[in-house]
Design a protein around this motif. Sequence first.
Motif, PDB file in Angstrom:
ATOM      1  N   PHE A 270       0.834  -1.199   0.000  1.00 24.07           N
ATOM      2  CA  PHE A 270       0.000   0.000   0.000  1.00 24.07           C
ATOM      3  C   PHE A 270       0.873   1.256   0.000  1.00 24.07           C
ATOM      4  O   PHE A 270       2.018   1.235   0.480  1.00 24.07           O
ATOM      5  CB  PHE A 270      -0.888   0.039   1.245  1.00 24.07           C
ATOM      6  N   ALA A 271       0.314   2.359  -0.486  1.00 21.28           N
ATOM      7  CA  ALA A 271       1.062   3.615  -0.504  1.00 21.28           C
ATOM      8  C   ALA A 271       0.104   4.801  -0.464  1.00 21.28           C
ATOM      9  O   ALA A 271      -1.052   4.697  -0.886  1.00 21.28           O
ATOM     10  CB  ALA A 271       1.932   3.702  -1.756  1.00 21.28           C
ATOM     11  N   PHE A 272       0.606   5.923   0.068  1.00 23.20           N
ATOM     12  CA  PHE A 272      -0.078   7.203  -0.056  1.00 23.20           C
ATOM     13  C   PHE A 272       0.941   8.312   0.138  1.00 23.20           C
ATOM     14  O   PHE A 272       2.080   8.072   0.548  1.00 23.20           O
ATOM     15  CB  PHE A 272      -1.256   7.337   0.924  1.00 23.20           C
ATOM     16  N   HIS A 273       0.538   9.554  -0.179  1.00 27.88           N
ATOM     17  CA  HIS A 273       1.406  10.720  -0.060  1.00 27.88           C
ATOM     18  C   HIS A 273       1.132  11.433   1.263  1.00 27.88           C
ATOM     19  O   HIS A 273      -0.027  11.673   1.620  1.00 27.88           O
ATOM     20  CB  HIS A 273       1.158  11.698  -1.213  1.00 27.88           C
ATOM     21  N   SER A 274       2.181  11.817   1.966  1.00 31.44           N
ATOM     22  CA  SER A 274       1.995  12.458   3.273  1.00 31.44           C
ATOM     23  C   SER A 274       1.176  13.752   3.206  1.00 31.44           C
ATOM     24  O   SER A 274       0.428  14.036   4.154  1.00 31.44           O
ATOM     25  CB  SER A 274       3.350  12.724   3.938  1.00 31.44           C
ATOM     26  N   PRO A 275       1.242  14.573   2.145  1.00 34.31           N
ATOM     27  CA  PRO A 275       0.395  15.777   2.127  1.00 34.31           C
ATOM     28  C   PRO A 275      -1.102  15.487   2.142  1.00 34.31           C
ATOM     29  O   PRO A 275      -1.898  16.386   2.457  1.00 34.31           O
ATOM     30  CB  PRO A 275       0.817  16.490   0.833  1.00 34.31           C
ATOM     31  N   SER A 276      -1.502  14.252   1.822  1.00 36.20           N
ATOM     32  CA  SER A 276      -2.925  13.914   1.888  1.00 36.20           C
ATOM     33  C   SER A 276      -3.452  13.869   3.312  1.00 36.20           C
ATOM     34  O   SER A 276      -4.669  13.764   3.520  1.00 36.20           O
ATOM     35  CB  SER A 276      -3.193  12.566   1.204  1.00 36.20           C
ATOM     36  N   LEU A 277      -2.575  13.950   4.300  1.00 39.77           N
ATOM     37  CA  LEU A 277      -3.017  13.928   5.694  1.00 39.77           C
ATOM     38  C   LEU A 277      -3.627  15.251   6.135  1.00 39.77           C
ATOM     39  O   LEU A 277      -4.191  15.339   7.225  1.00 39.77           O
ATOM     40  CB  LEU A 277      -1.835  13.582   6.606  1.00 39.77           C
ATOM     41  N   VAL A 278      -3.501  16.274   5.301  1.00 36.04           N
ATOM     42  CA  VAL A 278      -4.066  17.596   5.608  1.00 36.04           C
ATOM     43  C   VAL A 278      -4.879  18.052   4.397  1.00 36.04           C
ATOM     44  O   VAL A 278      -4.371  18.027   3.276  1.00 36.04           O
ATOM     45  CB  VAL A 278      -2.958  18.621   5.930  1.00 36.04           C
ATOM     46  N   PRO A 279      -6.120  18.478   4.585  1.00 30.71           N
ATOM     47  CA  PRO A 279      -6.930  18.888   3.435  1.00 30.71           C
ATOM     48  C   PRO A 279      -6.300  20.033   2.655  1.00 30.71           C
ATOM     49  O   PRO A 279      -5.687  20.943   3.210  1.00 30.71           O
ATOM     50  CB  PRO A 279      -8.255  19.325   4.086  1.00 30.71           C
ATOM     51  N   GLY A 280      -6.464  19.937   1.331  1.00 30.23           N
ATOM     52  CA  GLY A 280      -6.068  21.033   0.457  1.00 30.23           C
ATOM     53  C   GLY A 280      -4.729  20.894  -0.217  1.00 30.23           C
ATOM     54  O   GLY A 280      -4.363  21.740  -1.037  1.00 30.23           O
ATOM     55  N   HIS A 281      -3.987  19.815   0.074  1.00 32.74           N
ATOM     56  CA  HIS A 281      -2.639  19.700  -0.484  1.00 32.74           C
ATOM     57  C   HIS A 281      -2.517  18.689  -1.619  1.00 32.74           C
ATOM     58  O   HIS A 281      -1.507  18.691  -2.329  1.00 32.74           O
ATOM     59  CB  HIS A 281      -1.645  19.344   0.619  1.00 32.74           C
ATOM     60  N   THR A 282      -3.495  17.808  -1.770  1.00 34.15           N
ATOM     61  CA  THR A 282      -3.481  16.876  -2.897  1.00 34.15           C
ATOM     62  C   THR A 282      -4.892  16.839  -3.494  1.00 34.15           C
ATOM     63  O   THR A 282      -5.868  17.204  -2.824  1.00 34.15           O
ATOM     64  CB  THR A 282      -3.083  15.445  -2.477  1.00 34.15           C
TER      65      THR A 282
END
Length: 323
Positions: A270-282
């Motif tokens: 599995f994978a995801f981007h760390s900026p997705s942890l805060v709304p508005g960045h991805t």
Amino acid sequence: MPPPDAAALIDWPTDFGTRYAIFVDTEEEFDWSAPFSRDAHGLSALAALPDAHRRLVARGAAPAFFVDYPVASDPRAADVLRAILADDPRVAIGAQLHPWVNPPFEEPLSALASYAGNLPPALLEAKLGALTEAIAAAFGRRPLAFRAGRYGLAPGLLGLLARSGYRLDSSVRPGFDYRADGGPDFTRIDAAAWRDAVIELPLSTVFTGLLRRRGARLHAALGAVPRARGVFARTGLLSRVPLTPEGVPVAEALEAIAVALGEGGRLLNFAFHSPSLVPGHTPYVRDGADLARFWRWWDRVLDLLDRRGVRSASLDDLLAALA
């Protein structure tokens, strides 16, 4: 990229069982729709990383963080990750190369140059060296695992990684073709890990539907027909499902996991981007509702993995099994 030889495929040890890994692309936030920039980015979203890590670990996960140069070279960003390392001995720090923000800067800013595998060999080696040394200085350990940002792998990069002390790469995204943007074509590769100059551990992509055994080739052909992929997905004939909470409905992910396990898959990546942890960045997490949906996705996926007896694997677990 050509598929690996059958003799190079990994035969996981019996006692490894069936496992899952979570690799987080730990990076700066930037405008995904804007032209590439050396400095138009921020690092504020990393403040959400400790809480996200605790939530995943509480469910039994052992995430690893692929850190890029802006993160490794910023003292406050590195402090966030050092605190996570101090709290959790299973945490691993890998490297992620975003060429456009990773010195030395000799290449033009372009989509083509954003794929590391397209860079001249000497420049690629210099950028990898700068990234590796920045991570070693920030965290007191040299990274053993690597991901090329934008999945920008080329075959020659694997040899460079081995010469630089890396043991594992996870840059291949099976079933995806990035040639239109100057990137690699992974449509001939499936999710099985293999031995090259280093271990290649692809991200997990699962084809579901009645025609899933025709997989990437059929999906690629459908791309030439307007709306054909959507029609095939809606009618249950063929869907391409990467295992990520970003842009993948949870029902599709659960079906994909069931298919992968039913067909004997031994490792889900599995994978995801760390900026997705805060709304508005991805594009995947634009507001609070999207963020809540992101965490519900993980809850349901981890519930299913628990029920099926699929345990987490840290990077150390993977390297030990692959040894």
